[in-house]
Design a protein around this motif. Sequence first.
Motif, PDB file in Angstrom:
ATOM      1  N   ALA A 146     -77.493  42.293   7.147  1.00 16.88           N
ATOM      2  CA  ALA A 146     -77.796  43.726   7.028  1.00 16.88           C
ATOM      3  C   ALA A 146     -76.546  44.533   6.714  1.00 16.88           C
ATOM      4  O   ALA A 146     -76.617  45.590   6.071  1.00 16.88           O
ATOM      5  CB  ALA A 146     -78.444  44.235   8.313  1.00 16.88           C
ATOM      6  N   GLY A 147     -75.389  44.043   7.177  1.00 14.83           N
ATOM      7  CA  GLY A 147     -74.134  44.761   6.930  1.00 14.83           C
ATOM      8  C   GLY A 147     -73.298  44.195   5.806  1.00 14.83           C
ATOM      9  O   GLY A 147     -72.150  44.607   5.624  1.00 14.83           O
ATOM     10  N   THR A 148     -73.847  43.289   5.035  1.00 15.26           N
ATOM     11  CA  THR A 148     -73.081  42.607   3.988  1.00 15.26           C
ATOM     12  C   THR A 148     -72.674  43.568   2.865  1.00 15.26           C
ATOM     13  O   THR A 148     -73.497  44.294   2.328  1.00 15.26           O
ATOM     14  CB  THR A 148     -73.902  41.440   3.397  1.00 15.26           C
ATOM     15  OG1 THR A 148     -74.051  40.424   4.387  1.00 15.26           O
ATOM     16  CG2 THR A 148     -73.205  40.857   2.185  1.00 15.26           C
ATOM     17  N   GLN A 149     -71.362  43.514   2.531  1.00 18.08           N
ATOM     18  CA  GLN A 149     -70.833  44.312   1.431  1.00 18.08           C
ATOM     19  C   GLN A 149     -70.149  43.462   0.363  1.00 18.08           C
ATOM     20  O   GLN A 149     -69.824  43.962  -0.708  1.00 18.08           O
ATOM     21  CB  GLN A 149     -69.804  45.340   1.969  1.00 18.08           C
ATOM     22  CG  GLN A 149     -70.348  46.319   2.978  1.00 18.08           C
ATOM     23  CD  GLN A 149     -71.202  47.401   2.340  1.00 18.08           C
ATOM     24  OE1 GLN A 149     -71.258  47.507   1.112  1.00 18.08           O
ATOM     25  NE2 GLN A 149     -71.872  48.207   3.157  1.00 18.08           N
ATOM     26  N   ASN A 150     -69.898  42.192   0.677  1.00 17.75           N
ATOM     27  CA  ASN A 150     -69.148  41.354  -0.260  1.00 17.75           C
ATOM     28  C   ASN A 150     -69.592  39.898  -0.140  1.00 17.75           C
ATOM     29  O   ASN A 150     -70.430  39.547   0.706  1.00 17.75           O
ATOM     30  CB  ASN A 150     -67.637  41.468   0.010  1.00 17.75           C
ATOM     31  CG  ASN A 150     -67.287  41.201   1.467  1.00 17.75           C
ATOM     32  OD1 ASN A 150     -67.669  40.171   2.023  1.00 17.75           O
ATOM     33  ND2 ASN A 150     -66.583  42.146   2.093  1.00 17.75           N
ATOM     34  N   PHE A 151     -69.020  39.066  -0.991  1.00 14.14           N
ATOM     35  CA  PHE A 151     -69.414  37.667  -1.067  1.00 14.14           C
ATOM     36  C   PHE A 151     -69.123  36.920   0.232  1.00 14.14           C
ATOM     37  O   PHE A 151     -69.946  36.117   0.688  1.00 14.14           O
ATOM     38  CB  PHE A 151     -68.670  37.009  -2.238  1.00 14.14           C
ATOM     39  CG  PHE A 151     -68.902  35.534  -2.350  1.00 14.14           C
ATOM     40  CD1 PHE A 151     -70.123  35.027  -2.781  1.00 14.14           C
ATOM     41  CD2 PHE A 151     -67.895  34.636  -2.016  1.00 14.14           C
ATOM     42  CE1 PHE A 151     -70.337  33.664  -2.883  1.00 14.14           C
ATOM     43  CE2 PHE A 151     -68.101  33.269  -2.120  1.00 14.14           C
ATOM     44  CZ  PHE A 151     -69.323  32.781  -2.557  1.00 14.14           C
ATOM     45  N   VAL A 152     -67.974  37.171   0.842  1.00 16.26           N
ATOM     46  CA  VAL A 152     -67.588  36.441   2.060  1.00 16.26           C
ATOM     47  C   VAL A 152     -68.586  36.698   3.182  1.00 16.26           C
ATOM     48  O   VAL A 152     -69.048  35.772   3.861  1.00 16.26           O
ATOM     49  CB  VAL A 152     -66.158  36.829   2.495  1.00 16.26           C
ATOM     50  CG1 VAL A 152     -65.817  36.184   3.848  1.00 16.26           C
ATOM     51  CG2 VAL A 152     -65.145  36.391   1.447  1.00 16.26           C
ATOM     52  N   THR A 153     -68.928  37.960   3.403  1.00 10.24           N
ATOM     53  CA  THR A 153     -69.891  38.282   4.460  1.00 10.24           C
ATOM     54  C   THR A 153     -71.262  37.705   4.159  1.00 10.24           C
ATOM     55  O   THR A 153     -71.977  37.274   5.061  1.00 10.24           O
ATOM     56  CB  THR A 153     -70.008  39.806   4.627  1.00 10.24           C
ATOM     57  OG1 THR A 153     -68.708  40.375   4.713  1.00 10.24           O
ATOM     58  CG2 THR A 153     -70.781  40.151   5.896  1.00 10.24           C
ATOM     59  N   LEU A 154     -71.621  37.680   2.889  1.00 12.81           N
ATOM     60  CA  LEU A 154     -72.900  37.090   2.496  1.00 12.81           C
ATOM     61  C   LEU A 154     -72.938  35.602   2.850  1.00 12.81           C
ATOM     62  O   LEU A 154     -73.942  35.102   3.361  1.00 12.81           O
ATOM     63  CB  LEU A 154     -73.125  37.279   0.997  1.00 12.81           C
ATOM     64  CG  LEU A 154     -74.409  36.678   0.402  1.00 12.81           C
ATOM     65  CD1 LEU A 154     -75.642  37.292   1.054  1.00 12.81           C
ATOM     66  CD2 LEU A 154     -74.451  36.885  -1.107  1.00 12.81           C
ATOM     67  N   VAL A 155     -71.839  34.916   2.602  1.00  8.78           N
ATOM     68  CA  VAL A 155     -71.767  33.492   2.954  1.00  8.78           C
ATOM     69  C   VAL A 155     -71.853  33.305   4.465  1.00  8.78           C
ATOM     70  O   VAL A 155     -72.592  32.445   4.964  1.00  8.78           O
ATOM     71  CB  VAL A 155     -70.471  32.868   2.400  1.00  8.78           C
ATOM     72  CG1 VAL A 155     -70.266  31.460   2.971  1.00  8.78           C
ATOM     73  CG2 VAL A 155     -70.512  32.813   0.883  1.00  8.78           C
ATOM     74  N   ILE A 156     -71.125  34.128   5.229  1.00 12.66           N
ATOM     75  CA  ILE A 156     -71.136  34.012   6.694  1.00 12.66           C
ATOM     76  C   ILE A 156     -72.541  34.251   7.247  1.00 12.66           C
ATOM     77  O   ILE A 156     -73.026  33.507   8.105  1.00 12.66           O
ATOM     78  CB  ILE A 156     -70.138  35.001   7.318  1.00 12.66           C
ATOM     79  CG1 ILE A 156     -68.697  34.601   6.959  1.00 12.66           C
ATOM     80  CG2 ILE A 156     -70.301  35.060   8.845  1.00 12.66           C
ATOM     81  CD1 ILE A 156     -67.655  35.617   7.364  1.00 12.66           C
ATOM     82  N   GLY A 157     -73.194  35.297   6.765  1.00 13.37           N
ATOM     83  CA  GLY A 157     -74.545  35.589   7.234  1.00 13.37           C
ATOM     84  C   GLY A 157     -75.512  34.456   6.947  1.00 13.37           C
ATOM     85  O   GLY A 157     -76.345  34.102   7.788  1.00 13.37           O
ATOM     86  N   ASN A 158     -75.388  33.859   5.765  1.00 15.37           N
ATOM     87  CA  ASN A 158     -76.272  32.743   5.418  1.00 15.37           C
ATOM     88  C   ASN A 158     -75.954  31.494   6.226  1.00 15.37           C
ATOM     89  O   ASN A 158     -76.855  30.719   6.555  1.00 15.37           O
ATOM     90  CB  ASN A 158     -76.176  32.449   3.920  1.00 15.37           C
ATOM     91  CG  ASN A 158     -77.068  33.352   3.101  1.00 15.37           C
ATOM     92  OD1 ASN A 158     -78.281  33.200   3.084  1.00 15.37           O
ATOM     93  ND2 ASN A 158     -76.471  34.311   2.417  1.00 15.37           N
ATOM     94  N   LEU A 159     -74.683  31.282   6.552  1.00 14.32           N
ATOM     95  CA  LEU A 159     -74.316  30.136   7.388  1.00 14.32           C
ATOM     96  C   LEU A 159     -74.921  30.263   8.791  1.00 14.32           C
ATOM     97  O   LEU A 159     -75.449  29.298   9.346  1.00 14.32           O
ATOM     98  CB  LEU A 159     -72.791  30.002   7.478  1.00 14.32           C
ATOM     99  CG  LEU A 159     -72.084  29.492   6.217  1.00 14.32           C
ATOM    100  CD1 LEU A 159     -70.574  29.588   6.396  1.00 14.32           C
ATOM    101  CD2 LEU A 159     -72.494  28.058   5.909  1.00 14.32           C
ATOM    102  N   ILE A 160     -74.858  31.473   9.355  1.00 13.19           N
ATOM    103  CA  ILE A 160     -75.441  31.698  10.686  1.00 13.19           C
ATOM    104  C   ILE A 160     -76.959  31.550  10.632  1.00 13.19           C
ATOM    105  O   ILE A 160     -77.573  30.866  11.460  1.00 13.19           O
ATOM    106  CB  ILE A 160     -75.052  33.092  11.224  1.00 13.19           C
ATOM    107  CG1 ILE A 160     -73.542  33.189  11.420  1.00 13.19           C
ATOM    108  CG2 ILE A 160     -75.772  33.375  12.549  1.00 13.19           C
ATOM    109  CD1 ILE A 160     -73.059  34.586  11.768  1.00 13.19           C
ATOM    110  N   GLY A 161     -77.577  32.193   9.644  1.00 15.80           N
ATOM    111  CA  GLY A 161     -79.024  32.096   9.520  1.00 15.80           C
ATOM    112  C   GLY A 161     -79.496  30.679   9.267  1.00 15.80           C
ATOM    113  O   GLY A 161     -80.525  30.247   9.804  1.00 15.80           O
ATOM    114  N   GLY A 162     -78.742  29.945   8.460  1.00 12.78           N
ATOM    115  CA  GLY A 162     -79.103  28.555   8.191  1.00 12.78           C
ATOM    116  C   GLY A 162     -79.079  27.697   9.439  1.00 12.78           C
ATOM    117  O   GLY A 162     -79.930  26.815   9.621  1.00 12.78           O
TER     118      GLY A 162
END
Length: 411
Positions: free
Chosen positions: A96-112
């Motif tokens: 929900a707070g993603t602004q860039n590629f790195v945060t997008l990867v982190i969020g997907n790693l946690i969700g995965g």
Amino acid sequence: MSSWFSLIHPQVWILVLGRFLSELGTGFTLFYAPIFFVNQVGLSATAVGFALGCASISGVVGRILGGSFADSPQMGRRRTLLLSAAISAVGSLVLAGTQNFVTLVIGNLIGGLGIGLYWPATEAVVADVTLTENRREAFAITRLADNLGLGMGIVLGGVLVTATGSYRTLFIIDAISFIVFFVVVYVAIAETHQRQQTRQQETSHFAAWMVALRDRRLLVYVAVNIIFTTYISQLHSTLPVYFKNFVLVDSIKRIADSTISVLFAWHLAVAILAQLPVARILKRFSHSQALAVSALLWAGGFCLIWITGISHSGQLYWAALALGVFAVAIVSYTPSAASLVTDLAPPSQRGVYFSINSLCWAVGYFIGPPLGGWALDQPQSLIDYFWLWLALSVIITLAILYYLHRLLLSE
């Protein structure tokens, strides 16, 4: 039909409610995440495809742990589900707070990781409390709840995006749905794992994995299941962006977000209506034969997507027809696949077997989004023919299923 409805265990019905609520939130984000991160955050389709695929990396870890946890007397199915819901909620909040590629990867790693923990445990609960003769219907009912939740989530998500333009709110709603699922499991789901194990069995998780990985029938099924899950990943990651950026309605205008929402709502409506009838029809066939029916439907759907891309008129008609075929392909696949794994697994190792089954989804979703993202970054002519190549790959799928069928008959 009501006669076998009454034979479904109450625990399954409670889990159905929880899964509906969880998938309701997932529906808000599943089909809109690629569009949001490509068109609003400004990342390339390849980068978004890679980031979405990263969920499969942590998903592998989650599925391995989830299978062992589900079979463990110390954790069991229930605690594994609770841990999964908590981690998934955190992942949605990060996205929900993603602004860039790195945060997008982190969020997907946690969700995965959260999703990885979820699947072995939830499938094992259904297998534990369901009689063999009603197993396909029980798995079909849980998938029906998933599709109902997704369908409502997609429709409501489309309404929210159209009204507010706020994609980030979708991820917050997704997090809330995982919290609600946590409460349902905590309050209403009892542990179904049989604890009558010897001390040797309690400490032999590694040995249980080795036994499963030596099961030739399971390994052949794994090969074909990875192909199926790669197909499914194209619906969730590649197809929404393809519709948005490559398909022109009457050759002059792009498909609106609200129209894409309607198309996928139609897809899930067909899945909802077809789920139980298809399960009943395919019950007369073996599991491998039912999966072959699904494979043929996937080939037909991919051909229809190709027609959608190259047509000069009627694109929405062809797209709707393709998504309807995909819906029947999925409902032909999921109950038979889960029932086959249950039949292969010793009762004390169902968590491990369903973990391996779920790992196929992790691998398929690791291959599918980057592959589709790469295709979307190519010229129009190449991305159009991408769907034909997927249709041709069904020949390999059918060959593996034929071998699996012969193997199951011989053992």
